[in-house]
Design a protein around this motif. Structure first.
Motif, PDB file in Angstrom:
ATOM      1  N   LEU A  66       3.008  18.111 -49.548  1.00  0.00           N
ATOM      2  CA  LEU A  66       1.936  19.118 -49.632  1.00  0.00           C
ATOM      3  C   LEU A  66       2.123  20.097 -50.776  1.00  0.00           C
ATOM      4  O   LEU A  66       1.153  20.709 -51.218  1.00  0.00           O
ATOM      5  CB  LEU A  66       1.854  19.871 -48.296  1.00  0.00           C
ATOM      6  CG  LEU A  66       1.501  18.967 -47.109  1.00  0.00           C
ATOM      7  CD1 LEU A  66       1.783  19.663 -45.789  1.00  0.00           C
ATOM      8  CD2 LEU A  66       0.042  18.534 -47.179  1.00  0.00           C
ATOM      9  N   GLY A  67       3.351  20.249 -51.241  1.00  0.00           N
ATOM     10  CA  GLY A  67       3.606  21.188 -52.328  1.00  0.00           C
ATOM     11  C   GLY A  67       4.863  21.988 -52.059  1.00  0.00           C
ATOM     12  O   GLY A  67       5.246  22.183 -50.898  1.00  0.00           O
ATOM     13  N   ALA A  68       5.470  22.441 -53.124  1.00  0.00           N
ATOM     14  CA  ALA A  68       6.786  23.075 -53.042  1.00  0.00           C
ATOM     15  C   ALA A  68       6.748  24.461 -52.407  1.00  0.00           C
ATOM     16  O   ALA A  68       7.794  25.063 -52.175  1.00  0.00           O
ATOM     17  CB  ALA A  68       7.405  23.151 -54.431  1.00  0.00           C
ATOM     18  N   ASP A  69       5.539  24.957 -52.121  1.00  0.00           N
ATOM     19  CA  ASP A  69       5.429  26.287 -51.514  1.00  0.00           C
ATOM     20  C   ASP A  69       4.835  26.228 -50.106  1.00  0.00           C
ATOM     21  O   ASP A  69       4.412  27.243 -49.572  1.00  0.00           O
ATOM     22  CB  ASP A  69       4.555  27.186 -52.409  1.00  0.00           C
ATOM     23  CG  ASP A  69       3.180  26.569 -52.661  1.00  0.00           C
ATOM     24  OD1 ASP A  69       3.014  25.354 -52.390  1.00  0.00           O
ATOM     25  OD2 ASP A  69       2.280  27.286 -53.116  1.00  0.00           O
ATOM     26  N   VAL A  70       4.768  25.024 -49.528  1.00  0.00           N
ATOM     27  CA  VAL A  70       4.104  24.875 -48.220  1.00  0.00           C
ATOM     28  C   VAL A  70       5.133  24.533 -47.133  1.00  0.00           C
ATOM     29  O   VAL A  70       5.662  23.417 -47.098  1.00  0.00           O
ATOM     30  CB  VAL A  70       3.020  23.767 -48.273  1.00  0.00           C
ATOM     31  CG1 VAL A  70       2.259  23.718 -46.957  1.00  0.00           C
ATOM     32  CG2 VAL A  70       2.068  23.991 -49.437  1.00  0.00           C
ATOM     33  N   PRO A  71       5.404  25.471 -46.210  1.00  0.00           N
ATOM     34  CA  PRO A  71       6.329  25.171 -45.112  1.00  0.00           C
ATOM     35  C   PRO A  71       5.710  24.184 -44.115  1.00  0.00           C
ATOM     36  O   PRO A  71       4.483  24.149 -43.953  1.00  0.00           O
ATOM     37  CB  PRO A  71       6.568  26.534 -44.453  1.00  0.00           C
ATOM     38  CG  PRO A  71       5.450  27.405 -44.890  1.00  0.00           C
ATOM     39  CD  PRO A  71       4.895  26.848 -46.162  1.00  0.00           C
ATOM     40  N   VAL A  72       6.546  23.397 -43.472  1.00  0.00           N
ATOM     41  CA  VAL A  72       6.044  22.371 -42.545  1.00  0.00           C
ATOM     42  C   VAL A  72       6.797  22.385 -41.214  1.00  0.00           C
ATOM     43  O   VAL A  72       7.984  22.685 -41.159  1.00  0.00           O
ATOM     44  CB  VAL A  72       6.147  20.931 -43.148  1.00  0.00           C
ATOM     45  CG1 VAL A  72       5.205  20.768 -44.325  1.00  0.00           C
ATOM     46  CG2 VAL A  72       7.566  20.578 -43.553  1.00  0.00           C
ATOM     47  N   ASN A  73       6.049  22.053 -40.162  1.00  0.00           N
ATOM     48  CA  ASN A  73       6.637  21.672 -38.879  1.00  0.00           C
ATOM     49  C   ASN A  73       6.477  20.166 -38.756  1.00  0.00           C
ATOM     50  O   ASN A  73       5.362  19.656 -38.969  1.00  0.00           O
ATOM     51  CB  ASN A  73       5.884  22.311 -37.709  1.00  0.00           C
ATOM     52  CG  ASN A  73       6.149  23.792 -37.583  1.00  0.00           C
ATOM     53  OD1 ASN A  73       7.281  24.237 -37.714  1.00  0.00           O
ATOM     54  ND2 ASN A  73       5.094  24.557 -37.332  1.00  0.00           N
ATOM     55  N   LEU A  74       7.522  19.464 -38.407  1.00  0.00           N
ATOM     56  CA  LEU A  74       7.422  18.019 -38.213  1.00  0.00           C
ATOM     57  C   LEU A  74       7.282  17.704 -36.732  1.00  0.00           C
ATOM     58  O   LEU A  74       8.006  18.255 -35.893  1.00  0.00           O
ATOM     59  CB  LEU A  74       8.664  17.320 -38.772  1.00  0.00           C
ATOM     60  CG  LEU A  74       8.734  17.196 -40.290  1.00  0.00           C
ATOM     61  CD1 LEU A  74      10.106  16.649 -40.705  1.00  0.00           C
ATOM     62  CD2 LEU A  74       7.620  16.287 -40.819  1.00  0.00           C
ATOM     63  N   ARG A  75       6.358  16.821 -36.420  1.00  0.00           N
ATOM     64  CA  ARG A  75       6.176  16.322 -35.052  1.00  0.00           C
ATOM     65  C   ARG A  75       6.413  14.827 -35.096  1.00  0.00           C
ATOM     66  O   ARG A  75       5.635  14.104 -35.725  1.00  0.00           O
ATOM     67  CB  ARG A  75       4.731  16.568 -34.597  1.00  0.00           C
ATOM     68  CG  ARG A  75       4.289  18.004 -34.715  1.00  0.00           C
ATOM     69  CD  ARG A  75       4.772  18.756 -33.491  1.00  0.00           C
ATOM     70  NE  ARG A  75       4.471  20.169 -33.606  1.00  0.00           N
ATOM     71  CZ  ARG A  75       3.250  20.680 -33.515  1.00  0.00           C
ATOM     72  NH1 ARG A  75       2.204  19.893 -33.333  1.00  0.00           N
ATOM     73  NH2 ARG A  75       3.069  21.968 -33.620  1.00  0.00           N
ATOM     74  N   LEU A  76       7.450  14.381 -34.458  1.00  0.00           N
ATOM     75  CA  LEU A  76       7.817  12.969 -34.529  1.00  0.00           C
ATOM     76  C   LEU A  76       7.424  12.269 -33.238  1.00  0.00           C
ATOM     77  O   LEU A  76       7.896  12.639 -32.161  1.00  0.00           O
ATOM     78  CB  LEU A  76       9.323  12.824 -34.772  1.00  0.00           C
ATOM     79  CG  LEU A  76       9.924  13.708 -35.872  1.00  0.00           C
ATOM     80  CD1 LEU A  76      11.403  13.342 -36.083  1.00  0.00           C
ATOM     81  CD2 LEU A  76       9.155  13.575 -37.176  1.00  0.00           C
ATOM     82  N   LEU A  77       6.556  11.278 -33.363  1.00  0.00           N
ATOM     83  CA  LEU A  77       6.140  10.492 -32.197  1.00  0.00           C
ATOM     84  C   LEU A  77       6.822   9.129 -32.249  1.00  0.00           C
ATOM     85  O   LEU A  77       6.763   8.440 -33.270  1.00  0.00           O
ATOM     86  CB  LEU A  77       4.617  10.317 -32.182  1.00  0.00           C
ATOM     87  CG  LEU A  77       4.054   9.521 -30.989  1.00  0.00           C
ATOM     88  CD1 LEU A  77       4.241  10.273 -29.668  1.00  0.00           C
ATOM     89  CD2 LEU A  77       2.561   9.204 -31.188  1.00  0.00           C
ATOM     90  N   GLU A  78       7.467   8.775 -31.166  1.00  0.00           N
ATOM     91  CA  GLU A  78       8.095   7.456 -31.051  1.00  0.00           C
ATOM     92  C   GLU A  78       7.821   6.891 -29.660  1.00  0.00           C
ATOM     93  O   GLU A  78       7.386   7.614 -28.754  1.00  0.00           O
ATOM     94  CB  GLU A  78       9.622   7.544 -31.271  1.00  0.00           C
ATOM     95  CG  GLU A  78      10.085   7.131 -32.684  1.00  0.00           C
ATOM     96  CD  GLU A  78       9.845   5.640 -32.981  1.00  0.00           C
ATOM     97  OE1 GLU A  78       9.615   4.854 -32.037  1.00  0.00           O
ATOM     98  OE2 GLU A  78       9.894   5.251 -34.159  1.00  0.00           O
ATOM     99  N   ILE A  79       8.057   5.597 -29.516  1.00  0.00           N
ATOM    100  CA  ILE A  79       8.055   5.023 -28.178  1.00  0.00           C
ATOM    101  C   ILE A  79       9.399   5.394 -27.533  1.00  0.00           C
ATOM    102  O   ILE A  79      10.343   5.764 -28.247  1.00  0.00           O
ATOM    103  CB  ILE A  79       7.844   3.491 -28.227  1.00  0.00           C
ATOM    104  CG1 ILE A  79       8.800   2.828 -29.218  1.00  0.00           C
ATOM    105  CG2 ILE A  79       6.397   3.186 -28.611  1.00  0.00           C
ATOM    106  CD1 ILE A  79       8.719   1.313 -29.261  1.00  0.00           C
ATOM    107  N   PRO A  80       9.506   5.317 -26.199  1.00  0.00           N
ATOM    108  CA  PRO A  80      10.745   5.775 -25.550  1.00  0.00           C
ATOM    109  C   PRO A  80      12.016   5.161 -26.151  1.00  0.00           C
ATOM    110  O   PRO A  80      13.006   5.874 -26.353  1.00  0.00           O
ATOM    111  CB  PRO A  80      10.546   5.351 -24.085  1.00  0.00           C
ATOM    112  CG  PRO A  80       9.060   5.384 -23.890  1.00  0.00           C
ATOM    113  CD  PRO A  80       8.465   4.949 -25.211  1.00  0.00           C
ATOM    114  N   GLN A  81      11.971   3.855 -26.491  1.00  0.00           N
ATOM    115  CA  GLN A  81      13.164   3.215 -27.060  1.00  0.00           C
ATOM    116  C   GLN A  81      13.536   3.785 -28.422  1.00  0.00           C
ATOM    117  O   GLN A  81      14.652   3.597 -28.890  1.00  0.00           O
ATOM    118  CB  GLN A  81      12.963   1.700 -27.246  1.00  0.00           C
ATOM    119  CG  GLN A  81      12.469   0.940 -26.032  1.00  0.00           C
ATOM    120  CD  GLN A  81      10.939   0.903 -25.961  1.00  0.00           C
ATOM    121  OE1 GLN A  81      10.309   1.907 -25.613  1.00  0.00           O
ATOM    122  NE2 GLN A  81      10.341  -0.235 -26.289  1.00  0.00           N
ATOM    123  N   GLY A  82      12.598   4.450 -29.076  1.00  0.00           N
ATOM    124  CA  GLY A  82      12.863   4.962 -30.422  1.00  0.00           C
ATOM    125  C   GLY A  82      13.282   6.424 -30.447  1.00  0.00           C
ATOM    126  O   GLY A  82      13.643   6.959 -31.501  1.00  0.00           O
TER     127      GLY A  82
END
Ligand code: NAX
Length: 328
Positions: free
Chosen positions: A30-46
């Motif tokens: 998004l750009g070097a000045d844009v903070p992010v929250n990551l939301r990681l979706l996986e299946i249970p095994q992952g």
């Protein structure tokens, strides 16, 4: 200070996820000045492997990374999502018919589309990477009736970048000199990489190269079958280059195409160039202020027409198949 952008990544524990997440967290999406929250979706095994990736993300001490959520619940993963990268998909395994593949992916992209519809932020932008990417994007889009259709896109940027690289190799030009390449149609072996409007250092690429045999028996199949070639040589499918293309796709969508150039994106057709309305097909597009437009008025030769039609025909078949299965 800016509020963090919520970026959801599905299939986060997979090989593309591993090549993608660190670049998102470092600011390249998004750009070097844009903070992010990551939301990681996986299946249970992952989930456990995703926890491991999150530990490594912590260990990078990225100044822009404000939080990581790991979940197997789509409602949680897409809650407030501004950008969603749908990477996790059901791969085709030996003996699997196309109908089975589409059905299995409908079971993933239908519910994810619904969750996006209910929980994502109003400005949600979706990129589908997981194959069959165009039709998975169509399934997600049709399951999100309250989200504007143009927010659902499928990735053909890897094909686009592959085409640029092949042109650079052939002509000795640098990739930066190559503009206006187009990928038309489906992200599959039927795709049509079009160089008739492309420019190399300002000169028309097709005229400069002037080698129809190379175009037909080398360039087009090399680009279209590059994924299989990578598997054969690397022993695993494209991952870092796919992650790179996903970064490019979203960065370009958000930040705009350069003056005098365009990119390729799988987007909902408005009927341009005879592509049936509603299909998610790759087009030449320019982007500006977070919106894109299909490049209009390009002359399409008979040679190009036949190839575009073949790939679009495949998309029509896939759409009809998922409609027949009740997935859209
Ligand atoms: P991997 O098998 O390494 O990773 C996929 C991950 O997705 C796994 O961790 C799996 O647990 C997870 N997953 C499966 N179903 C899920 C679901 N319902 N919700 C959340 N996560 C789920 O595959 P990888 O190499 O990372 O490739 C991912 C996808 O990208 C594949 O479908 C692949 O075909 C596709 N590709 C698309 C490309 C494109 O240009 N559009 C190019 C590269 C790649 O082939």
């Amino acid at each position: 200070t800016r509020t963090p952008v919520n970026v959801t990544v599905t299939g986060a524990a997979g090989q593309i996820g591993y090549a993608l997440l660190f670049r998102i967290a470092s600011g390249q999406l998004l750009g070097a000045d844009v903070p992010v929250n990551l939301r990681l979706l996986e299946i249970p095994q992952g989930l456990k492997a995703a926890e491991g990736v999150a530990m490594e993300l912590d260990d990078c001490a990225f100044p822009l990374l404000r939080g990581i959520t790991i979940t197997d619940q789509a409602a949680t993963a897409f809650d407030g999502a501004n950008v969603a990268l749908l990477v996790g998909a059901r791969p085709r395994t030996a003996g699997m018919e196309r109908g089975d593949l589409l059905q299995a992916n409908g079971g993933i992209f239908g519910p994810q589309g619904k969750a996006i519809n209910e929980h994502a932020a109003d400005d949600i932008k979706v990129l589908v990477v997981g194959n069959p990417a165009n039709t998975n994007a169509l399934i997600a889009q049709r399951n999100a009736p309250d989200v504007p259709a143009e927010r659902f896109t499928a990735m053909t940027r890897l094909d686009h970048n592959r085409a640029v690289a092949q042109l650079a190799k052939k002509t000795g030009a640098t990739v930066g000199d190559i503009k206006k390449v187009t990928i038309w149609g489906n992200h599959s072996a039927t795709q049509y990489p079009d160089i008739f409007h492309a420019e190399i250092a300002g000169k028309n690429a097709a005229e400069l190269i002037n080698d129809q045999a190379w175009l037909e028996s080398d360039f087009i199949p090399t680009v279209a079958k590059r994924g299989a070639a990578i598997i054969e040589v690397r022993g695993a499918s494209s991952a870092a280059s796919a992650a790179n293309a996903a970064i490019d796709h979203v960065y370009t969508w958000v930040n705009g195409t350069a003056e005098g150039d365009w990119t390729s994106m799988g987007i909902v057709s408005d009927g341009s160039y005879g592509v049936p309305e509603g299909l998610i097909s790759s087009f030449p597009v320019t982007t500006k202020d977070g919106k894109f437009e299909i490049v209009q008025g390009l002359e399409i030769s008979d040679f190009s027409r036949a190839r575009i039609d073949a790939s679009v025909g495949e998309l029509v078949e896939e759409r009809d198949a998922v409609a027949g299965l009740g997935l859209i």
